[in-house]
Design a protein around this motif. Structure first.
Motif, PDB file in Angstrom:
ATOM      1  N   LEU A   1       0.864  -1.169   0.000  1.00 39.83           N
ATOM      2  CA  LEU A   1       0.000   0.000   0.000  1.00 39.83           C
ATOM      3  C   LEU A   1       0.905   1.224   0.000  1.00 39.83           C
ATOM      4  CD1 LEU A   1      -2.630  -1.023   2.698  1.00 39.83           C
ATOM      5  CD2 LEU A   1      -2.976  -0.866   0.230  1.00 39.83           C
TER       6      LEU A   1
ATOM      7  N   ASN B   1      -4.903   9.542  -3.180  1.00 41.21           N
ATOM      8  CA  ASN B   1      -5.132   8.154  -3.569  1.00 41.21           C
ATOM      9  C   ASN B   1      -4.144   7.222  -2.883  1.00 41.21           C
ATOM     10  OD1 ASN B   1      -7.103   9.090  -5.416  1.00 41.21           O
ATOM     11  ND2 ASN B   1      -5.475   9.583  -6.864  1.00 41.21           N
TER      12      ASN B   1
ATOM     13  N   PHE C   1      -2.103   0.064  -4.794  1.00 37.03           N
ATOM     14  CA  PHE C   1      -2.127  -1.323  -4.332  1.00 37.03           C
ATOM     15  C   PHE C   1      -1.241  -2.135  -5.265  1.00 37.03           C
ATOM     16  CE2 PHE C   1      -4.112  -5.577  -4.528  1.00 37.03           C
ATOM     17  CZ  PHE C   1      -4.207  -5.886  -3.186  1.00 37.03           C
TER      18      PHE C   1
ATOM     19  N   GLU D   1      -8.096  -1.919   1.362  1.00 39.41           N
ATOM     20  CA  GLU D   1      -8.913  -0.745   1.056  1.00 39.41           C
ATOM     21  C   GLU D   1      -9.326  -0.024   2.337  1.00 39.41           C
ATOM     22  OE1 GLU D   1     -12.023  -2.562  -1.218  1.00 39.41           O
ATOM     23  OE2 GLU D   1     -10.756  -2.761  -3.004  1.00 39.41           O
ATOM     24  N   ARG D   2      -9.715  -0.790   3.337  1.00 42.78           N
ATOM     25  CA  ARG D   2     -10.114  -0.193   4.623  1.00 42.78           C
ATOM     26  C   ARG D   2      -8.950   0.583   5.230  1.00 42.78           C
ATOM     27  NH1 ARG D   2      -9.612  -0.652   9.815  1.00 42.78           N
ATOM     28  NH2 ARG D   2      -8.181  -2.420   9.729  1.00 42.78           N
TER      29      ARG D   2
ATOM     30  N   ARG E   1      -8.256   3.868   3.388  1.00 41.26           N
ATOM     31  CA  ARG E   1      -9.246   4.896   3.753  1.00 41.26           C
ATOM     32  C   ARG E   1      -8.960   5.455   5.142  1.00 41.26           C
ATOM     33  NH1 ARG E   1     -12.994   1.308   1.622  1.00 41.26           N
ATOM     34  NH2 ARG E   1     -13.427   0.540   3.694  1.00 41.26           N
TER      35      ARG E   1
ATOM     36  N   GLU F   1      -9.367   6.997  -3.609  1.00 43.68           N
ATOM     37  CA  GLU F   1      -9.347   6.026  -4.702  1.00 43.68           C
ATOM     38  C   GLU F   1      -8.167   5.086  -4.517  1.00 43.68           C
ATOM     39  OE1 GLU F   1     -10.103   7.112  -9.104  1.00 43.68           O
ATOM     40  OE2 GLU F   1      -7.902   7.107  -8.907  1.00 43.68           O
ATOM     41  N   MET F   2      -8.399   3.811  -4.825  1.00 43.83           N
ATOM     42  CA  MET F   2      -7.304   2.833  -4.860  1.00 43.83           C
ATOM     43  C   MET F   2      -6.939   2.652  -6.323  1.00 43.83           C
ATOM     44  SD  MET F   2      -5.453   0.839  -2.800  1.00 43.83           S
ATOM     45  CE  MET F   2      -6.275  -0.004  -1.449  1.00 43.83           C
TER      46      MET F   2
ATOM     47  N   TYR G   1     -10.421  -8.452 -10.436  1.00 42.59           N
ATOM     48  CA  TYR G   1     -10.443  -7.117  -9.842  1.00 42.59           C
ATOM     49  C   TYR G   1     -11.736  -6.378 -10.189  1.00 42.59           C
ATOM     50  CZ  TYR G   1      -5.630  -7.482  -8.232  1.00 42.59           C
ATOM     51  OH  TYR G   1      -4.486  -7.857  -7.582  1.00 42.59           O
TER      52      TYR G   1
ATOM     53  N   TYR H   1     -13.199  -2.725  -9.171  1.00 41.23           N
ATOM     54  CA  TYR H   1     -12.200  -1.946  -9.909  1.00 41.23           C
ATOM     55  C   TYR H   1     -12.651  -1.796 -11.353  1.00 41.23           C
ATOM     56  CZ  TYR H   1      -9.225  -2.097  -5.893  1.00 41.23           C
ATOM     57  OH  TYR H   1      -8.744  -1.905  -4.632  1.00 41.23           O
TER      58      TYR H   1
ATOM     59  N   LYS I   1     -10.509   2.177  -8.228  1.00 39.98           N
ATOM     60  CA  LYS I   1     -11.752   1.955  -7.487  1.00 39.98           C
ATOM     61  C   LYS I   1     -11.941   3.120  -6.525  1.00 39.98           C
ATOM     62  CE  LYS I   1     -14.094  -1.193  -4.293  1.00 39.98           C
ATOM     63  NZ  LYS I   1     -13.990  -2.481  -3.569  1.00 39.98           N
TER      64      LYS I   1
ATOM     65  N   LEU J   1     -13.026   4.751  -3.225  1.00 35.92           N
ATOM     66  CA  LEU J   1     -13.101   4.195  -1.867  1.00 35.92           C
ATOM     67  C   LEU J   1     -14.140   4.907  -1.013  1.00 35.92           C
ATOM     68  CD1 LEU J   1      -9.337   3.555  -1.067  1.00 35.92           C
ATOM     69  CD2 LEU J   1     -11.047   1.936  -1.888  1.00 35.92           C
TER      70      LEU J   1
END
Length: 181
Positions: free
Chosen positions: A83, A89, A92, A115-116, A119, A126-127, A142, A147, A178, A180
């Motif tokens: 990460l 952003n 990943f 993702e959690r 955030r 955004e990821m 994905y 995504y 994606k 978030l």
């Protein structure tokens, strides 16, 4: 439905220098060589050589804007992902699940946790990730996680063997994103 692979609790932690060799072996086993063929994420048909090296893994661990999330089950590293904080952003990458455990639902749990964390830690909106554009099965996985393809491509680093030895001449990376929110 809970499978045997997900029934045992996963433990998430940031990687340390002591994990480097084990993490390199995990990433290599998930993507390259005959061992990778036990899972579905193999790149063995499109790339030979290494996927990463100790220096690359150590650089992710040491970077102030990055973390290498290590996933353990029963005290053993079974997965990892990078990460990286990039402004509003997060990026990943370096996502690897042990080939013998692929297809059992771990990937879904790990990406949701990543993702959690993006955030909560960085307030990421955004990821983002890059995937080799010919990896249709992986891109579809994905997409099922929310995504979307952007059509924005970057060239594969042909001639830089530390990223692998391409077995075809049409490799490039596509940006997937994606929200978030």
């Amino acid at each position: 439905m809970e499978t045997a692979a997900t029934a045992t609790a996963l433990t998430y932690r940031d990687a340390t220098d002591a994990d480097v060799d084990e993490l390199v072996a995990l990433v290599e086993s998930a993507y390259r060589g005959d061992d990778s063929r036990a899972g579905w994420t193999t790149e063995a048909d499109i790339l030979e050589g290494q996927r990463t090296d100790p220096e690359g893994v150590r650089a992710v661990i040491k970077s102030p804007d990055s973390r290498l999330l290590t996933v353990e089950r029963d005290g053993r590293i079974v997965a990892c992902c990078q990460l990286e904080h990039r402004g509003e952003n997060a990026y990943f990458g370096m996502f690897a699940v042990s080939p013998l455990l692929q297809g059992a639902g771990l990937g879904k749990l790990i990406i949701a946790e990543a993702e959690r964390r993006a955030r909560e830690t960085w307030d990421a909106k955004e990821m983002q990730m890059t995937v080799i554009s010919v990896r249709d099965d992986l891109i579809a996985w994905y997409e099922r996680r929310g995504y979307r393809r952007t059509g924005r491509m970057t060239p594969f680093p042909y001639g830089e063997e530390r990223f692998g030895i391409p077995q075809r001449d049409d490799l490039q990376f596509e940006l997937l994103v994606k929200e978030l929110g």
